[in-house]
Motif scaffolding. Structure first.
Motif, PDB file in Angstrom:
ATOM      1  N   ARG A 141       0.835  -1.195   0.000  1.00  8.84           N
ATOM      2  CA  ARG A 141       0.000   0.000   0.000  1.00  8.84           C
ATOM      3  C   ARG A 141       0.874   1.250   0.000  1.00  8.84           C
ATOM      4  NH1 ARG A 141      -4.897   0.007   4.069  1.00  8.84           N
ATOM      5  NH2 ARG A 141      -5.644   1.466   2.474  1.00  8.84           N
ATOM      6  N   PHE A 142       0.248   2.365  -0.332  1.00 10.86           N
ATOM      7  CA  PHE A 142       0.984   3.619  -0.418  1.00 10.86           C
ATOM      8  C   PHE A 142       0.246   4.699   0.364  1.00 10.86           C
ATOM      9  CE2 PHE A 142       2.162   1.096  -4.033  1.00 10.86           C
ATOM     10  CZ  PHE A 142       3.544   1.207  -4.034  1.00 10.86           C
ATOM     11  N   VAL A 143       1.020   5.590   0.960  1.00 10.68           N
ATOM     12  CA  VAL A 143       0.476   6.730   1.695  1.00 10.68           C
ATOM     13  C   VAL A 143       0.652   7.971   0.834  1.00 10.68           C
ATOM     14  CG1 VAL A 143       0.654   8.163   3.768  1.00 10.68           C
ATOM     15  CG2 VAL A 143       0.978   5.676   3.929  1.00 10.68           C
ATOM     16  N   ALA A 156      -0.810   5.911 -10.869  1.00 12.28           N
ATOM     17  CA  ALA A 156      -0.618   7.295 -10.441  1.00 12.28           C
ATOM     18  C   ALA A 156      -1.904   7.885  -9.888  1.00 12.28           C
ATOM     19  CB  ALA A 156      -0.096   8.135 -11.608  1.00 12.28           C
ATOM     20  N   LEU A 157      -3.044   7.574 -10.513  1.00 11.44           N
ATOM     21  CA  LEU A 157      -4.331   8.033  -9.993  1.00 11.44           C
ATOM     22  C   LEU A 157      -4.589   7.479  -8.596  1.00 11.44           C
ATOM     23  CD1 LEU A 157      -6.913   7.848 -12.923  1.00 11.44           C
ATOM     24  CD2 LEU A 157      -6.161   9.888 -11.708  1.00 11.44           C
ATOM     25  N   ALA A 158      -4.183   6.250  -8.378  1.00 16.32           N
ATOM     26  CA  ALA A 158      -4.437   5.611  -7.088  1.00 16.32           C
ATOM     27  C   ALA A 158      -3.774   6.348  -5.937  1.00 16.32           C
ATOM     28  CB  ALA A 158      -3.958   4.158  -7.118  1.00 16.32           C
ATOM     29  N   VAL A 159      -2.621   6.984  -6.202  1.00 18.92           N
ATOM     30  CA  VAL A 159      -1.928   7.700  -5.128  1.00 18.92           C
ATOM     31  C   VAL A 159      -2.172   9.207  -5.206  1.00 18.92           C
ATOM     32  CG1 VAL A 159      -0.173   5.929  -4.773  1.00 18.92           C
ATOM     33  CG2 VAL A 159       0.224   7.725  -6.480  1.00 18.92           C
ATOM     34  N   GLY A 160      -3.142   9.616  -6.022  1.00 16.55           N
ATOM     35  CA  GLY A 160      -3.556  11.016  -6.061  1.00 16.55           C
ATOM     36  C   GLY A 160      -4.807  11.212  -5.227  1.00 16.55           C
ATOM     37  N   ASP A 161      -5.177  12.485  -5.037  1.00 16.31           N
ATOM     38  CA  ASP A 161      -6.339  12.774  -4.197  1.00 16.31           C
ATOM     39  C   ASP A 161      -7.120  13.978  -4.722  1.00 16.31           C
ATOM     40  OD1 ASP A 161      -7.951  12.237  -1.790  1.00 16.31           O
ATOM     41  OD2 ASP A 161      -7.157  14.159  -1.061  1.00 16.31           O
ATOM     42  N   LYS A 166      -9.971  11.533 -10.235  1.00 15.63           N
ATOM     43  CA  LYS A 166      -9.937  10.183  -9.677  1.00 15.63           C
ATOM     44  C   LYS A 166     -11.293   9.506  -9.553  1.00 15.63           C
ATOM     45  CE  LYS A 166      -7.897   7.813  -5.673  1.00 15.63           C
ATOM     46  NZ  LYS A 166      -7.071   8.002  -4.452  1.00 15.63           N
ATOM     47  N   THR A 167     -12.331  10.264  -9.232  1.00 12.58           N
ATOM     48  CA  THR A 167     -13.603   9.664  -8.835  1.00 12.58           C
ATOM     49  C   THR A 167     -14.170   8.737  -9.909  1.00 12.58           C
ATOM     50  OG1 THR A 167     -14.090  11.574  -7.437  1.00 12.58           O
ATOM     51  CG2 THR A 167     -15.943  10.167  -8.075  1.00 12.58           C
ATOM     52  N   THR A 168     -14.149   9.152 -11.139  1.00 14.34           N
ATOM     53  CA  THR A 168     -14.730   8.353 -12.224  1.00 14.34           C
ATOM     54  C   THR A 168     -14.113   6.965 -12.305  1.00 14.34           C
ATOM     55  OG1 THR A 168     -15.186  10.336 -13.511  1.00 14.34           O
ATOM     56  CG2 THR A 168     -15.119   8.255 -14.724  1.00 14.34           C
ATOM     57  N   TYR A 169     -12.824   6.872 -12.023  1.00 11.45           N
ATOM     58  CA  TYR A 169     -12.096   5.625 -12.219  1.00 11.45           C
ATOM     59  C   TYR A 169     -11.896   4.833 -10.930  1.00 11.45           C
ATOM     60  CZ  TYR A 169     -11.268   8.283 -16.424  1.00 11.45           C
ATOM     61  OH  TYR A 169     -11.455   9.038 -17.552  1.00 11.45           O
ATOM     62  N   ALA A 170     -12.590   5.251  -9.867  1.00  8.43           N
ATOM     63  CA  ALA A 170     -12.414   4.598  -8.566  1.00  8.43           C
ATOM     64  C   ALA A 170     -12.554   3.075  -8.629  1.00  8.43           C
ATOM     65  CB  ALA A 170     -13.390   5.188  -7.553  1.00  8.43           C
ATOM     66  N   PRO A 171     -13.492   2.509  -9.398  1.00  8.94           N
ATOM     67  CA  PRO A 171     -13.588   1.046  -9.435  1.00  8.94           C
ATOM     68  C   PRO A 171     -12.359   0.349 -10.017  1.00  8.94           C
ATOM     69  CG  PRO A 171     -15.612   2.052 -10.244  1.00  8.94           C
ATOM     70  CD  PRO A 171     -14.601   3.142 -10.151  1.00  8.94           C
ATOM     71  N   LEU A 172     -11.506   1.106 -10.709  1.00  7.61           N
ATOM     72  CA  LEU A 172     -10.360   0.499 -11.383  1.00  7.61           C
ATOM     73  C   LEU A 172      -9.071   0.578 -10.582  1.00  7.61           C
ATOM     74  CD1 LEU A 172     -10.855   1.941 -14.997  1.00  7.61           C
ATOM     75  CD2 LEU A 172     -11.732  -0.206 -14.059  1.00  7.61           C
ATOM     76  N   ILE A 173      -9.058   1.322  -9.490  1.00  6.08           N
ATOM     77  CA  ILE A 173      -7.781   1.608  -8.842  1.00  6.08           C
ATOM     78  C   ILE A 173      -7.746   1.124  -7.401  1.00  6.08           C
ATOM     79  CG2 ILE A 173      -7.251   3.558 -10.330  1.00  6.08           C
ATOM     80  CD1 ILE A 173      -8.312   5.452  -8.326  1.00  6.08           C
ATOM     81  N   SER A 174      -6.526   0.854  -6.929  1.00  4.13           N
ATOM     82  CA  SER A 174      -6.336   0.401  -5.551  1.00  4.13           C
ATOM     83  C   SER A 174      -6.490   1.583  -4.597  1.00  4.13           C
ATOM     84  CB  SER A 174      -4.958  -0.229  -5.401  1.00  4.13           C
ATOM     85  OG  SER A 174      -3.947   0.695  -5.745  1.00  4.13           O
ATOM     86  N   GLU A 175      -6.713   1.279  -3.353  1.00  5.63           N
ATOM     87  CA  GLU A 175      -6.979   2.325  -2.358  1.00  5.63           C
ATOM     88  C   GLU A 175      -5.700   2.706  -1.626  1.00  5.63           C
ATOM     89  OE1 GLU A 175      -9.728   3.151   1.629  1.00  5.63           O
ATOM     90  OE2 GLU A 175      -9.852   1.233   0.566  1.00  5.63           O
TER      91      GLU A 175
END
Length: 467
Positions: A141-143, A156-161, A166-175
Motif C-alpha cells: 500500500r501507499f500513503v 498514479a491516480l491511485a496515489v492522487g487525491d 480520480k472519482t470516475t475511475y475509482a472502481p479500477l484503482i487500488s486504495e
C-alpha cells in the motif's frame, strides 16, 4: 494556413486532453504556428505570452537555439535505439550528470516516457524491493497527501487525491492511505507554515505507526501541490516525513515532475529539506520542453535488491518503447548545460523577487484570499468572500473568464479552477512579468464581477481548465 482553417480541421479529427470538447462549439481553440522565447504566435500573427510554460515544461523559451542545435546534431548521429541490451553516449552522460546534481545517495537512473510513467515505475520498484529483499508481498500500500496529484495512469491516480481526476475511475484503482496535507493555506489561527507542517507530520507519524507493516512508500510532491491548486508548504515537512519513513521502514517517493529543475528556487525541491528520497521522479523541464522523457533516480541498495541471477526472477521487468531516447537525452544535456553555464538558479532569484513585488497589490484585492509563491511559481487564490475564504462555486468557471480575457490581451493563462498562477519560462524579462501582472489584474477584475461576463457556466461537471 489561417487560424480558422486549422481549427476546422482539428475539430474534425483531434480529441484534446483535459478538455470537454463540447466547449469548443463556442470557445475557439488557440492555433499556434511558431514560438520564440516566452512568446507563441498564431497563424494570423497575434502573439501570446506563455505564462504557464506550455504545461510547465518549457524552461528556456520556445525554439531555444542552444537546445535546437544540440538536437539537430544528434539527428545526424542516432535518433533512438532499444535500451534493453543497448546503450548510447547521451544517455550515459545524462545519467552521470543527473546523479552528480541530485541529492546525495541517489546512484541509479531508470528512464521512462513521461511523468505518470515515472510514478508507475517508482511505485512498482518500491513494492518489488520489499518483495525481493524481505519476501514481503504485504507491503503493497501507499500513503499519499490529501489534495495530491501524481498523474493520470491508474497507478498514479491511485496515489492522487484530486477528485476531479480520480472519482470516475475509482472502481479500477487500488486504495491508498491519505494523510493530511501540510498545505499552509489550511493553517489554523495563529499557526505558521512550519506549525502547519509539524501538525501534518504528526498525523503522518500516527498513520505510519499503525500501517507501516503494509505500506511500501509515502509519495509526496515536495513543497508545492501543483495540480491541487498550487498549494504550498514549509520545507520542515520534508525533514519530518523523511525521518518518519526511516523510523518505520517505509520508502519516500519524491514527485518532482513539476517542481524540479529550478521551479521551487533550488535545482531540486528536496534540497530545501534537505533530504534524499528513496526515489526521485523527474520529467517536464528535464528536456527543456522539447521531447517527452522522465527518469526515476534511486539508491544503490534498491538497485542491488534486483541484481541477481536470472533464475531468481528478481529483475525489474518494466519498459517503454522509447525509454532513454537519444534525441530527448541530447535535449536534456543541452538543458543542463544552460543551467551550468548561465547560473540560472542565481538569475532566477532576481526574477522571483520581481514577481513577488509586482504581485503584492493582489493581496489587497477584495476577492483574493492569498498570494503565495515558491521560487518561480506564484499563485493567486480567488474567493467569493475574502473574510471567510468561501470559494466561488466551480460551476461558475471564473478561471475560464481569466483564460478568455488573457488571450484577448495576449497572454496564455490557464487557471486551476479559481487559482490564477504564473509559471513562466526562465527567460522571461522583468518587463514581460510587469505586462503579465497587468493582464492578470484586468482578468481578475472581470472574473470577479457578477454575473460572470465571459464563458458558459452551464457545464455538467467541475471545470477542466487546468494548468
Amino acid at each position: 494556413m489561417h487560424n480558422a482553417e486549422l481549427i476546422r480541421r482539428d475539430l474534425a479529427a483531434v480529441w484534446h486532453p483535459c478538455t470537454q470538447m463540447k466547449d469548443h462549439e463556442w470557445l475557439p481553440l488557440l492555433p499556434i504556428a511558431r514560438g520564440e522565447g516566452v512568446w507563441l504566435e498564431d497563424f494570423d500573427g497575434k502573439r501570446y505570452l506563455d505564462a504557464i510554460s506550455s504545461w510547465w515544461v518549457n524552461l528556456f523559451g520556445h525554439a531555444n537555439p542552444r537546445i535546437s542545435a544540440a538536437m539537430k546534431d544528434q539527428l545526424d548521429r542516432l535518433e533512438h535505439v532499444i535500451m534493453a541490451g543497448c546503450t548510447h553516449e547521451p544517455i550515459v552522460e545524462l545519467s552521470e550528470r543527473l546523479l552528480a546534481l541530485a541529492p546525495p545517495g541517489l546512484a541509479r537512473a531508470f528512464y521512462c516516457d513521461n511523468g505518470s510513467s515515472a510514478i508507475e515505475a517508482a511505485l512498482k520498484m518500491s513494492f518489488h524491493y520489499w518483495l525481493n529483499s524481505t519476501g514481503r508481498a504485504d507491503k503493497c500500500r501507499f500513503v499519499t497527501l490529501a489534495n495530491s496529484y501524481h498523474g493520470e495512469t491508474l497507478g498514479a491516480l491511485a496515489v492522487g487525491d484530486v477528485a476531479l481526476f480520480k472519482t470516475t475511475y475509482a472502481p479500477l484503482i487500488s486504495e491508498a492511505i491519505t494523510v493530511p496535507s501540510p498545505d499552509a493555506y489550511l493553517a489554523q489561527p495563529g499557526e505558521t507554515p512550519a506549525d502547519c507542517a509539524r501538525r501534518a507530520a504528526a498525523a503522518l507519524e500516527a498513520t505510519l505507526q499503525q500501517h507501516a507493516g503494509e505500506v511500501a512508500a509515502l509519495i509526496i510532491e515536495p513543497l508545492v501541490q501543483c495540480a491541487g491548486g498550487m498549494r504550498m508548504y514549509d520545507p520542515e515537512y520534508l525533514r519530518l516525513a523523511r525521518a518518519a519513513c526511516d523510523r518505520h521502514g517505509v520508502h519516500l517517493i519524491a514527485d518532482e515532475i513539476a517542481v524540479g529543475f529550478g521551479r521551487s528556487g533550488t535545482l531540486f525541491a528536496c534540497e530545501q529539506g534537505p533530504i534524499t528520497p528513496d526515489f526521485l521522479c523527474l520529467s517536464k523541464g528535464l528536456t527543456g520542453g522539447y521531447l517527452p522523457m522522465s527518469v526515476v533516480l534511486t539508491t544503490a541498495p534498491i538497485y542491488q535488491a534486483f541484481y541477481d541471477d536470472y533464475t531468481k526472477l528478481s529483475a525489474f521487468l518494466h519498459s517503454h518503447s522509447y525509454t532513454g531516447n537519444a534525441l530527448a537525452a541530447r535535449a536534456a544535456l543541452a538543458t543542463l548545460d544552460i543551467f551550468e553555464q548561465d547560473e540560472v538558479i542565481e538569475r532566477n532569484r532576481a526574477l522571483t523577487a520581481h514577481m513577488a513585488r509586482i504581485c503584492e497589490p493582489f493581496r489587497a484585492h477584495a476577492h483574493v484570499a492569498e498570494v503565495r509563491q515558491r521560487g518561480m511559481i506564484l499563485a493567486i487564490e480567488l474567493v467569493r468572500d475574502k473574510a471567510t475564504r468561501e470559494p466561488y462555486p466551480w460551476q461558475e468557471r471564473r478561471g475560464l473568464t481569466v483564460y478568455q480575457h488573457a488571450l484577448d490581451r495576449g497572454a496564455l493563462l490557464r487557471p486551476l479552477g479559481n487559482v490564477v498562477y504564473f509559471m513562466p519560462p526562465y527567460v522571461i524579462t522583468p518587463a514581460e512579468l510587469d505586462r503579465l501582472a497587468e493582464i492578470a489584474w484586468e482578468c481578475i477584475e472581470l472574473a470577479t464581477l457578477d454575473p460572470v461576463p465571459f464563458g458558459d457556466i452551464n457545464s455538467d461537471g467541475p471545470s477542466g481548465w487546468l494548468a
